[in-house]
Design an enzyme around this catalytic site. Structure first.
Site, PDB file in Angstrom:
ATOM      1  N   GLN A 131     -36.297 -40.656  -2.800  1.00  0.00           N
ATOM      2  CA  GLN A 131     -37.310 -40.159  -1.871  1.00  0.00           C
ATOM      3  C   GLN A 131     -36.800 -40.175  -0.429  1.00  0.00           C
ATOM      4  OE1 GLN A 131     -40.294 -38.769  -2.290  1.00  0.00           O
ATOM      5  NE2 GLN A 131     -40.370 -38.974  -4.515  1.00  0.00           N
TER       6      GLN A 131
ATOM      7  N   TYR B  61     -32.491 -44.500   1.807  1.00  0.00           N
ATOM      8  CA  TYR B  61     -31.932 -43.148   1.672  1.00  0.00           C
ATOM      9  C   TYR B  61     -31.606 -42.857   0.214  1.00  0.00           C
ATOM     10  CZ  TYR B  61     -29.859 -38.935   3.696  1.00  0.00           C
ATOM     11  OH  TYR B  61     -29.601 -37.632   4.070  1.00  0.00           O
ATOM     12  N   GLY B  62     -32.526 -43.291  -0.652  1.00  0.00           N
ATOM     13  CA  GLY B  62     -32.370 -43.008  -2.075  1.00  0.00           C
ATOM     14  C   GLY B  62     -33.040 -41.704  -2.438  1.00  0.00           C
TER      15      GLY B  62
ATOM     16  N   HIS C 161     -46.171 -45.069  -1.818  1.00  0.00           N
ATOM     17  CA  HIS C 161     -46.884 -45.658  -2.954  1.00  0.00           C
ATOM     18  C   HIS C 161     -47.637 -46.859  -2.422  1.00  0.00           C
ATOM     19  CE1 HIS C 161     -47.981 -47.031  -6.865  1.00  0.00           C
ATOM     20  NE2 HIS C 161     -47.041 -47.949  -6.991  1.00  0.00           N
TER      21      HIS C 161
ATOM     22  N   ASP D 106     -40.369 -50.817  -4.605  1.00  0.00           N
ATOM     23  CA  ASP D 106     -41.579 -51.615  -4.392  1.00  0.00           C
ATOM     24  C   ASP D 106     -41.272 -53.107  -4.295  1.00  0.00           C
ATOM     25  OD1 ASP D 106     -43.309 -49.420  -4.453  1.00  0.00           O
ATOM     26  OD2 ASP D 106     -43.595 -49.550  -6.624  1.00  0.00           O
ATOM     27  N   GLU D 107     -40.443 -53.590  -5.225  1.00  0.00           N
ATOM     28  CA  GLU D 107     -40.222 -55.035  -5.324  1.00  0.00           C
ATOM     29  C   GLU D 107     -39.386 -55.586  -4.168  1.00  0.00           C
ATOM     30  OE1 GLU D 107     -36.929 -53.033  -7.735  1.00  0.00           O
ATOM     31  OE2 GLU D 107     -39.071 -52.741  -7.376  1.00  0.00           O
ATOM     32  N   LYS D 108     -38.780 -54.712  -3.367  1.00  0.00           N
ATOM     33  CA  LYS D 108     -37.960 -55.164  -2.235  1.00  0.00           C
ATOM     34  C   LYS D 108     -38.676 -55.019  -0.895  1.00  0.00           C
ATOM     35  CE  LYS D 108     -33.637 -53.918  -4.579  1.00  0.00           C
ATOM     36  NZ  LYS D 108     -32.419 -53.070  -4.523  1.00  0.00           N
TER      37      LYS D 108
ATOM     38  N   GLU E 247     -36.342 -32.129 -32.433  1.00  0.00           N
ATOM     39  CA  GLU E 247     -37.768 -31.925 -32.671  1.00  0.00           C
ATOM     40  C   GLU E 247     -38.660 -32.867 -31.872  1.00  0.00           C
ATOM     41  OE1 GLU E 247     -38.942 -29.424 -34.162  1.00  0.00           O
ATOM     42  OE2 GLU E 247     -37.033 -28.702 -34.934  1.00  0.00           O
TER      43      GLU E 247
ATOM     44  N   GLU F 186     -37.367 -30.929 -27.309  1.00  0.00           N
ATOM     45  CA  GLU F 186     -38.396 -29.904 -27.116  1.00  0.00           C
ATOM     46  C   GLU F 186     -39.582 -30.389 -26.289  1.00  0.00           C
ATOM     47  OE1 GLU F 186     -39.595 -27.293 -30.236  1.00  0.00           O
ATOM     48  OE2 GLU F 186     -37.720 -27.554 -31.347  1.00  0.00           O
TER      49      GLU F 186
END
Length: 332
Positions: free
Chosen positions: A28, A25-26, A108, A83-85, A227, A231
């Site tokens: 995404q 429930y993060g 993913h 991914d790593e979990k 700069e 921007e």
């Protein structure tokens, strides 16, 4: 030309008779779960015992269970943790519940493409990957729009798998913007390359190098930040809106001339040569192996670089400047 799908191409009725478990429930996870619920789908959220997100999800009208119970109760299981979990969680809590006829979904392709997760036969494996962060997936949905999505179906899945993927994408709002069909391989390799060579690695390195060059030449750090960092969003917004030509139309002729005459000196043939090497490392799995090993050894390089980058002058100058920008206090 690639095939694009829209709302008229998506049959959501068949998915509305099934239960969808959103694991995580993060960024995404919350967007997928809430958008699907608001689209009329049956959604449960899978979390670990003691998760700080448990109460939050329940307060937003969602049923919450442990990941194992959610996977057991659902027909479609979408894994939306880091991914790593994923491989460890799949082996411990999700894999035992994946029986024939169920659908396993990802946003993913990393763990499928690099064979960290191997689903059993008879299980459909699909991917629905929004091309934007979770808060944008949610905010665009609430505004009646959507974030474009990629969908893919793993070889060996049933003929119904693509319909499920399209219906899911429509449920989170993707069909409002457009759904592009791809493969797990293509999505994984292009996504990793884009992150490393352009969007994250390339852009952040370019901004820091520009900032450092100006400061080392004696210019005010605040001017250098405006700069070379601040921007950047203004330029990218123009590109996203209508492409490079529109950006060049919108800037001054002086800036456009500098674009044509200097750009290739900064991003040179040598840079592109290195980009090709980065892509080869993604394609042959060496990047994936490096990242997996990094996590298995408690992330020494990752943690060291995160701490160093947080102390870079571009961060400290930027933080002080943003405090003085009255409009910034309204940004989320």
């Amino acid at each position: 030309m690639a095939t694009m799908y829209y709302e008229q191409d998506c049959d959501t009725a068949q998915l509305k008779t099934r239960t969808i478990a959103v694991i995580g429930y993060g960024s995404q996870g919350h967007a997928h779960a809430l958008n699907l619920k608001d689209s009329g789908f049956t959604v449960i959220v899978g979390l670990y015992e003691g998760s700080k997100s448990w109460q939050k999800a329940e307060s937003q009208g969602l049923t919450v269970m442990t990941a194992a119970k959610a996977a057991e109760a659902a027909d479609v299981v979408m894994i939306l943790i880091n991914d790593e979990k994923q491989a460890k969680l799949y082996a411990e809590s999700i894999g035992p519940a994946m029986k024939p006829g169920k659908t396993l979904a990802f946003a993913h392709g990393f763990n499928i493409h690099y064979q960290q997760i191997t689903p059993p036969e008879g299980v459909d494996v699909i991917m629905i990957a929004p091309k934007g962060p979770g808060h944008t997936v949610r905010s665009q949905y609430l505004e009646g729009r959507g974030v474009p999505c990629l969908v893919a179906v793993l070889d060996g899945s049933s003929p119904a798998a693509k319909k499920t993927a399209l219906a899911y994408a429509a449920g989170i709002g993707g069909a409002r913007a457009g759904i592009l069909e791809t493969t797990f391989k293509e999505e994984t390799e292009t996504d990793l390359f884009g992150e490393q060579a352009v969007l994250c690695g390339g852009v952040s390195a370019l901004m820091k190098a520009g900032f450092e060059t100006l400061v080392e030449a004696g210019y005010q750090p605040e001017s250098a930040y405006f700069e070379c960092v601040h921007e950047m969003k203004l330029i990218i917004d123009l590109v996203v809106q209508q492409g490079l030509s529109f950006m060049r139309y919108s800037i001054s002729d002086t800036a456009e001339f500098g674009d044509y005459s200097v750009g290739s000196r900064i991003i040179s043939d040598e840079t592109k040569k290195e980009m090709k090497q980065v892509l080869r490392e993604i394609q042959n799995g060496s990047f994936a192996r490096s990242w997996i090993l990094e996590n298995q050894t408690n992330r020494p390089f990752f943690n060291r670089m995160r701490a160093m980058e947080a102390e870079h002058p571009v961060e400290t100058v930027g933080a002080e400047l943003r405090k003085k920008m009255l409009w910034a206090s309204t940004q989320k």
